[in-house]
Design an enzyme around this catalytic site. Structure first.
Site, PDB file in Angstrom:
ATOM      1  N   CYS A  79      75.697   3.141  48.487  1.00 23.02           N
ATOM      2  CA  CYS A  79      74.772   2.183  47.884  1.00 23.02           C
ATOM      3  C   CYS A  79      74.760   0.876  48.695  1.00 23.02           C
ATOM      4  O   CYS A  79      74.299   0.875  49.826  1.00 23.02           O
ATOM      5  CB  CYS A  79      75.123   1.969  46.413  1.00 23.02           C
ATOM      6  SG  CYS A  79      73.784   1.178  45.514  1.00 23.02           S
ATOM      7  N   HIS A 167      75.100   7.485  44.235  1.00 22.20           N
ATOM      8  CA  HIS A 167      76.526   7.343  43.899  1.00 22.20           C
ATOM      9  C   HIS A 167      77.196   8.716  43.744  1.00 22.20           C
ATOM     10  O   HIS A 167      77.180   9.277  42.650  1.00 22.20           O
ATOM     11  CB  HIS A 167      76.675   6.551  42.594  1.00 22.20           C
ATOM     12  CG  HIS A 167      76.386   5.104  42.763  1.00 22.20           C
ATOM     13  ND1 HIS A 167      77.354   4.188  43.121  1.00 22.20           N
ATOM     14  CD2 HIS A 167      75.239   4.403  42.661  1.00 22.20           C
ATOM     15  CE1 HIS A 167      76.814   2.991  43.223  1.00 22.20           C
ATOM     16  NE2 HIS A 167      75.525   3.095  42.945  1.00 22.20           N
ATOM     17  N   GLU A 169      80.210   9.384  43.452  1.00 27.40           N
ATOM     18  CA  GLU A 169      81.401   9.311  42.605  1.00 27.40           C
ATOM     19  C   GLU A 169      81.077   9.483  41.125  1.00 27.40           C
ATOM     20  O   GLU A 169      81.971   9.710  40.313  1.00 27.40           O
ATOM     21  CB  GLU A 169      82.131   7.975  42.830  1.00 27.40           C
ATOM     22  CG  GLU A 169      81.437   6.716  42.303  1.00 27.40           C
ATOM     23  CD  GLU A 169      80.336   6.169  43.226  1.00 27.40           C
ATOM     24  OE1 GLU A 169      79.847   6.927  44.086  1.00 27.40           O
ATOM     25  OE2 GLU A 169      79.955   4.996  43.063  1.00 27.40           O
TER      26      GLU A 169
END
Ligand code: XMP
Length: 506
Positions: A79, A167, A169
């Protein structure tokens, strides 16, 4: 020294999550403020740049000097990290027309690229950004796009550097863990960080560090201090003395039960009944922060007193875990409530600190505990605040109020276990409200207390949702409490999430 991945933190809320995902892939990593990359980084295998609340072109955006990093280690920008790499190499980043937030799907994927190996067109990703890369530098090649975002992922030609706008994660990026694993493979990580390897190396380090020195540790009944004690016990045995203080604000029978568990684990524990001291010091005090201060200081007094009875103590053991460490290094952290854990001991004690869990996330602490054979009920225990029921009795504390709350809490928690709900909940408890209301029991009018039931789901207590417990269960709990706990005639259920509410009521 273990090989590691470095995560440079530019302040995103998901930075810790990146760390946890990497650890789940059995790779050791450390989260470090964006401008604190270590100079002596010999054991570093790769670097991840996190997201950020800023835009790269903001004047006060976090800016890192990447000249020591790019080209030396494999780099993955996530990001803001991806935007920062592009922007500082001559690319263009602009505010997107509409803020992109939520699920999207990759419409183009170059899965010849090692970062995207095994990831296909259609893969769901999670976007959360207000800016978008509108122009990539010439040597930055797009390797994945969505319908709305052309540069969803890129690779820098001639360099081991990648960027992803989304993202990986976050749970909703369905191939996110695969992407991170691909990055670890690019970095040549051995991925041998497991609970067993942690225990082996930590016990060896503790033996080395402590030699024949004596250590004292305050136990709380919680997971972190218990696992700390078992690890220290493995390393130094009887040179560890544990102290478990009953401040009279524990759950019903908790002191006796936990003492038995500790003895079963072979720990050398001194149990101290200090109920009267705490009740008398707390009498008439209603302010939550004041109550916390009295309880915190009371702990230290009792601990200090016990420690002085022992000879030649050199070290203080503490169950500090990684989120506390990151928070204290944090670049954006704010303190909402003063969380006391035993800390701030009097200087006269002159003890050195030993914190064997300071690099572990909570789920890793649990895995380490399991690996050492600790009983599941000790490991899976819900978090419980240091000041205990003291901050669940709104207003002033009396032994009678503690009795009412303990009885109600005992019913709630045992039914929760019986109904198989305990392990699905992050944390639950009962709050005694300073409100009396009218009720009717038999032919009599009553005017008694109200208790609130709280249960939340969460992964880290930073955010939490109220748990959607079955109505039948709530009905059963309410019935049992009102029928069996003298002094309660009304039960309510708290349906507030955090933020804006908090988990505890005080
Ligand atoms: P809040 O209420 O801030 O709670 O959403 C987040 C987590 O922290 C625990 N908590 C405390 N723990 N001392 C502690 O040791 C405290 O004073 C304290 N206050 C809240 C709370 O139980 C939850 O797990």
């Amino acid at each position: 020294m273990h090989e590691k991945l470095i995560i440079l933190d530019f302040g995103s809320q998901t930075t810790q999550l990146i760390g946890r995902r990497v650890r789940e892939l059995n790779m050791y990593c450390e989260i470090i403020p964006y401008n604190k990359f270590p100079h002596d980084a010999t054991d570093v295998k790769g670097v991840i740049l996190s997201g950020s609340p800023y835009s790269v072109y903001d004047t006060d955006a976090f800016k890192a000097d990447l000249s020591e990093i790019r080209g030396k280690y494999p780099v993955l920008g996530i990001c803001y990290g991806a935007q920062y790499l592009a922007y500082t190499s001559g690319g263009n980043v602009e505010s997107a027309n509409s803020r992109e937030y939520g699920r999207a799907n990759l419409s183009y994927v170059n899965n010849e690229d090692p970062l995207l190996k095994g990831i296909n067109t259609g893969s769901q990703i999670w976007m959360s950004h207000g800016d978008t890369i509108t122009l990539l530098p010439d040597n930055f090649k797009v390797i994945a796009s969505t319908d709305d975002v052309k540069a969803a992922a890129y690779h820098v030609e001639g360099e081991q550097t990648w960027g992803v706008q989304f993202h990986p994660e976050v749970f909703h990026s369905t191939d996110g863990t695969k992407l991170l694993d691909n990055f670890l493979n690019i970095c040549g990580c051995a991925k041998d960080w497991t609970p067993a390897s942690f225990i082996e190396s930590t016990v060896a380090e503790l033996k080395e560090q402590l030699g024949d020195d004596k250590v004292i540790l305050a136990l709380s009944g919680g997971v972190d201090s218990s696992v700390t004690a078992v690890l220290l016990n493995k390393a130094i045995g009887k040179n560890l003395t544990c102290i478990f203080v009953d401040h009279g604000l524990l759950r019903k029978n908790e002191f006796e039960n936990v003492m038995k568990d500790y003895e079963h684990l072979g720990l050398n524990v001194i149990g101290v009944n200090a109920k009267d001291k705490f009740y008398s010091e707390l009498a008439g005090v209603s302010d939550p922060e004041q109550k916390r201060k009295i309880i915190g200081k009371g702990f230290i007094d009792v601990f200090d007193q016990e420690a002085h009875k022992l000879k030649d103590i050199k070290w203080l053991g503490q169950g500090t875990i990684y989120p506390d460490v990151i928070e204290s290094l944090s670049i954006t952290g704010t303190v909402i409530k003063s969380h006391h854990n035993v800390g701030g001991l009097p200087d006269t004690m002159k003890l050195k600190l030993v914190e064997p869990l300071r690099l572990l996330f909570k789920d890793e602490v649990r895995r380490v505990g399991m690996e050492m054979g600790m009983q599941p009920h000790l490991i899976k225990r819900h978090p419980f605040p240091g000041p205990g029921l003291g901050i669940r009795i709104l207003g002033d504390i009396t032994p009678e109020k503690v009795r009412i709350l303990q009885d109600a809490d005992e019913i709630y928690m045992s039914l929760m276990r019986e109904w198989g709900l305990y392990d699905k909940i992050w944390q639950a408890g009962v709050i005694l409200l300073p409100i009396q209301s009218v009720g009717v029991m038999g032919d009599e009018r009553t005017y008694e207390n109200t208790v609130a039931l709280r249960a939340v789901t969460s992964t880290d207590a930073m955010t939490a949702d109220w748990a959607q417990l079955p109505y039948e269960f709530l009905a059963k709990v309410s019935n049992e409490i009102i029928n069996k706990v003298k002094g309660v005639n009304r039960v309510v259920y708290d349906i507030s999430s955090k933020p804006p509410a908090t988990i505890e009521w005080e």
